[in-house]
Motif scaffolding. Structure first.
Motif, PDB file in Angstrom:
ATOM      1  N   GLU A  47     -74.466   6.360  63.522  1.00 22.71           N
ATOM      2  CA  GLU A  47     -73.738   7.418  62.846  1.00 22.71           C
ATOM      3  C   GLU A  47     -72.407   7.637  63.541  1.00 22.71           C
ATOM      4  O   GLU A  47     -72.341   7.694  64.756  1.00 22.71           O
ATOM      5  N   MET A  64     -78.866  16.316  65.179  1.00 21.72           N
ATOM      6  CA  MET A  64     -79.042  14.869  65.127  1.00 21.72           C
ATOM      7  C   MET A  64     -80.505  14.651  64.754  1.00 21.72           C
ATOM      8  O   MET A  64     -81.362  14.596  65.625  1.00 21.72           O
ATOM      9  N   TYR A  70     -75.094   7.414  68.083  1.00 17.55           N
ATOM     10  CA  TYR A  70     -74.047   8.173  67.422  1.00 17.55           C
ATOM     11  C   TYR A  70     -72.727   7.819  68.104  1.00 17.55           C
ATOM     12  O   TYR A  70     -72.626   7.898  69.327  1.00 17.55           O
TER      13      TYR A  70
END
Length: 172
Positions: A47, A64, A70
């Motif tokens: 992400e 999250m 991420y």
């Protein structure tokens, strides 16, 4: 060869190393060296923040939901370069190729603001370098803990998914 050339700046080498780390972790994020982390094999989540403007550009994400990696879109994101999340454990990763200044205070402030200090059981700040000598020099400069955050300095060969990442020694 670019990274081995002595005329290549550490800033350039650092950005290349960061890209390679993200690329390697995206296909097999086995980061089991860190306590509380299972292998995030074939990372089902890579992400970038801000997805759908959910995360402002200079703060840690408060939510999250998925395990994975991420990566901030902002190349000048404060304190860290990427996040590994696995269950109730989270790791902010500072990727670097030479001595690095202490970002623990800033990272701690960011964790507090995002609610991570109460949300996660285990929080790491990992200084990740390509060479053992760099990891040792950083480990000697930075405290091992601050409150709930454990600080670790490792080289790429300590992280299973990064062991095969090729990194040149600087040319003499």
């Amino acid at each position: 060869l670019v990274c081995a050339n002595l005329s290549t700046t550490n800033d350039t080498r650092g950005r290349i190393f960061e890209f390679l780390v993200i690329k390697h972790c995206s296909t097999n994020a086995n980061v089991t060296y860190l306590k509380g982390f299972s292998a995030l094999k074939k990372c089902n989540l890579i992400e970038t923040f801000p997805p759908k403007s959910a995360f402002p550009s200079n703060v840690l994400p408060e939510i999250m939901n998925e395990n994975g990696m991420y990566v901030p879109r902002n190349s000048n994101f404060p304190a860290i370069d990427l996040i590994w999340k696995c269950g109730d454990s989270v790791c902010g990763v500072q990727v670097h190729v030479s001595k690095h200044h202490n970002v623990l205070k800033k990272f701690t402030e960011m964790c507090k603001k995002a609610g991570w200090l109460t949300k996660f059981k285990t929080i790491y700040l990992l200084y990740l370098s390509p060479e053992q000598s760099v990891a040792i020099s950083v480990q000697n400069l930075i405290p091992k803990t601050q409150g709930r955050i454990t600080v670790v300095a490792l080289c790429k060969s300590s992280i299973p998914c990064l062991k095969t990442l090729q990194w040149p020694k600087p040319m003499k």
